[in-house]
Design a protein around this motif. Sequence first.
Motif, PDB file in Angstrom:
ATOM      1  N   TYR A 116       0.849  -1.406  -0.049  1.00  0.00           N
ATOM      2  CA  TYR A 116       0.069   0.043  -0.164  1.00  0.00           C
ATOM      3  C   TYR A 116       0.692   1.262  -0.102  1.00  0.00           C
ATOM      4  O   TYR A 116       1.764   1.412   0.646  1.00  0.00           O
ATOM      5  N   GLY A 119      -2.255   4.842   1.327  1.00  0.00           N
ATOM      6  CA  GLY A 119      -3.391   4.057   1.536  1.00  0.00           C
ATOM      7  C   GLY A 119      -4.105   2.989   0.684  1.00  0.00           C
ATOM      8  O   GLY A 119      -5.199   2.539   0.865  1.00  0.00           O
ATOM      9  N   SER A 680      -6.435   3.303   5.333  1.00  0.00           N
ATOM     10  CA  SER A 680      -5.517   4.480   5.291  1.00  0.00           C
ATOM     11  C   SER A 680      -5.569   5.352   6.580  1.00  0.00           C
ATOM     12  O   SER A 680      -6.416   5.617   6.831  1.00  0.00           O
ATOM     13  N   ARG A 710       1.365   5.608  13.171  1.00  0.00           N
ATOM     14  CA  ARG A 710       0.295   5.569  12.349  1.00  0.00           C
ATOM     15  C   ARG A 710      -0.980   6.092  13.089  1.00  0.00           C
ATOM     16  O   ARG A 710      -1.580   5.626  14.010  1.00  0.00           O
ATOM     17  N   THR A 713      -7.584   4.160  11.952  1.00  0.00           N
ATOM     18  CA  THR A 713      -8.094   4.102  10.799  1.00  0.00           C
ATOM     19  C   THR A 713      -9.224   2.836  11.029  1.00  0.00           C
ATOM     20  O   THR A 713      -9.268   2.220  12.082  1.00  0.00           O
TER      21      THR A 713
END
Length: 789
Positions: A116, A119, A680, A710, A713
């Motif tokens: 990826y 995203g 994403s 991160r 999500t």
Amino acid sequence: MARQVSLRSGVGGLALICGAVPAYAHVPPAQAIQRASAGIVATDEGAEAASAGEESEDILITARRRDERLQDVPIAISAVSGEALQTQHIDRIADFAAKLPNFSAVQQNTRVSGLYVRGLGGNANNDGAESGVGLIVDNVFFTHIGFSWLDFIDLDHIELVRGPQGTLLGKNTTIGALVVTTKRPSFTPELNLEAGYANYGRYQIRANATGPVIGDTLAYRVTFYQDQSNGWARNKYDGQKYLDINRWAVRGQLLFDSGPVTSRLIAEHYETSEFNNYYPNFADATTFVNGAVRTGSWDTKMRTLFGYTPDYTVGKNADLNTQQRIDSRVNGISNELNIKLGSHTLTAVTAWRQLRFRPKNDSDQSPFSILRAGFDVDVDQYSQELRLASPTGGTVDYQVGGYFLREDLISNNRSIFQSDATKWFLPGALPSAILDGVEYDQLGKLQVTSGAAFGQATVHLNDRASVTSGVRFTRETKKASNTAITFGGASLPAVFAGARTAILTAFGGLFTPVADTRTTDSWSWLINPSYKISDDVLLYASVSYGEKSGAANLSASGDKPVIIDPEKSTDYEIGLKATLGRATLNANLYWNDIKDYQAVQLDPTRVSLGNFLGNAARVRLRGVEVEGEVKIGAGFSASVSGSYNDATYRSYKNAPVPVEYSYPGGPGTLDLSGKRVVGSAKWSGQASIAYDAPVSDRFNLNGYVNQTYRSATNLLNPYSAYGAQDGYGLTNAGIGIRTADDKYSLLFWGRNVFDKRYAVGVGQATAVNPFIKVLGDPRTFGATVKGRF
């Protein structure tokens, strides 16, 4: 859809630069390499600097099929040296996210894999779909995402190129490409040995040897590795540990060099046999969102039919009676031939690659014998690329070429009913023989024949201004089919035969075989101006367009499309790259519109096998990527990178409905328009600090700390609370000592030091199983010793 894990899945142009020269991206100068084609160059002066903790100043990349300094290339690219990856125990592609901004990967087993960028990417767990992020290893484009499952070792360097690709790099992709370059044979004899031991009984052995075979004309390189561990999730049923490691590989190379002609032959074999198909239960939807009871839920049926109380303690609740190891095999042969034709160079890359994948899943997530399901996958790909490159240094430099690919793929989706299947799927006290031993297969086949012509040229308007443009024309023919097959089980009297037929129909039925053949023509193009404001500052912009091939639905039946349309991507980028003394700072803005996005859709009329692909959406990616590094001095260096990524569905009106919304009379689809793309992260980044300095005239002390992050999500569906993954950070660190000549070293290292538990994928609950997670790795720590002779 990114990060949505199938429960039966084995359960253009170049964009703009954002690639800073991070401290970790350089080869330790003591390992000076003089072959530019190997990708990364360090000078003898750099070797002297190493003893004082400095880094070499240049990194050469090959993303534009030439050897170029990273800081001089106006494309969105990041690079990391193989030495940095090896030292910091970044062993798998999924680990590359610790170093590559706006990149992530899912890799629990060969088929549950995906790459990826920004995203997007993956292949929607459909063998007939290509990834939006291409994988290129030693100039060979790999078609199936399963090839990314491998541990790529003995690496020279890696490169991540963002934006649509196609005018130079292999097949078309819409999101980007990961370029992996392994080390070449050398005419200087060398033997490298490495051994490591870590928790969970893990040990690693790596070895490579290189040297001349015939004078300065023929050289060899042989690389071997083995990696084993006991696993960290114990199965209650039999005590077997899951999520283990059991793999090995060997690669052999020959390099022929006669001056105007060079040829690099590579042959390799990879093999894994692991319990990596454990996906822990973490919840089930026993009620719908409207408050109605979901009587057919896995949790409810386990309690009422078997008196079994499910355990949702993630990582500690494996209780499976028919789970076996997944076996994967990969073989490959490639040859890169370079011939000097005056001032031009002709390059021919010929390759064959083979993948064999055999899952043996306990698909009912229980200690009862209900269902075993999974895809047996066989892939053979053959490719031939020809390129003619002009010399550089003039007003115009260019490359032109052609590309041919043939892929033969079989994806056999096997559902094997077991002794408790009748009790599970059929009401009433019926004989187990109705379903026991019955196998229902959907045999999908795909043949791809692809040919392309491409060219790219750079016009140097003056010493500061340049314009690069490229174009590629591709003609591709796909032949796809799907056939339903059933066999096995006892012969039944008519009174019971109808019950068996009803269940097989719910799984897909014995439909008339479906097939389709489609030939498509597509164009990719690039316009990429750049301007050097000064010797140390580069400004650049680009507009590029690319297409990803139309996917084949290898489980299509009835009115479902067998081959869908290509995915189309138009990307706009602008950026700045600056070198400021000991520091570099690079920034990149992007806006990427994607039409006919290939996304999962759901057939709600089927108990299983209801997922299929369609051109379901329009997607927009926009954001900023920043990278910087500074050489602090006194042996210290630091790097930082980050991204803001606004990835949204601009139009996705017929998305699959989460199971908790599938109540009688509920919506058949949901509109995800305006929602974030599944999986994403809006914010992501990393910060690293490294140290390498002498403590005596014989030894250097070295270490590193790497912190990633991160943001939150949803890994399943924006409307489903079961897909939520909170934001998290991972910490990797190491400390060690090496000899001043870098011949011997000892490193103590740790990954995920604070033992953060997180998921990289979530699987939807169905009539056969609850919600499941694909887990990230737990804390691992160990010691590694290396010797160079």
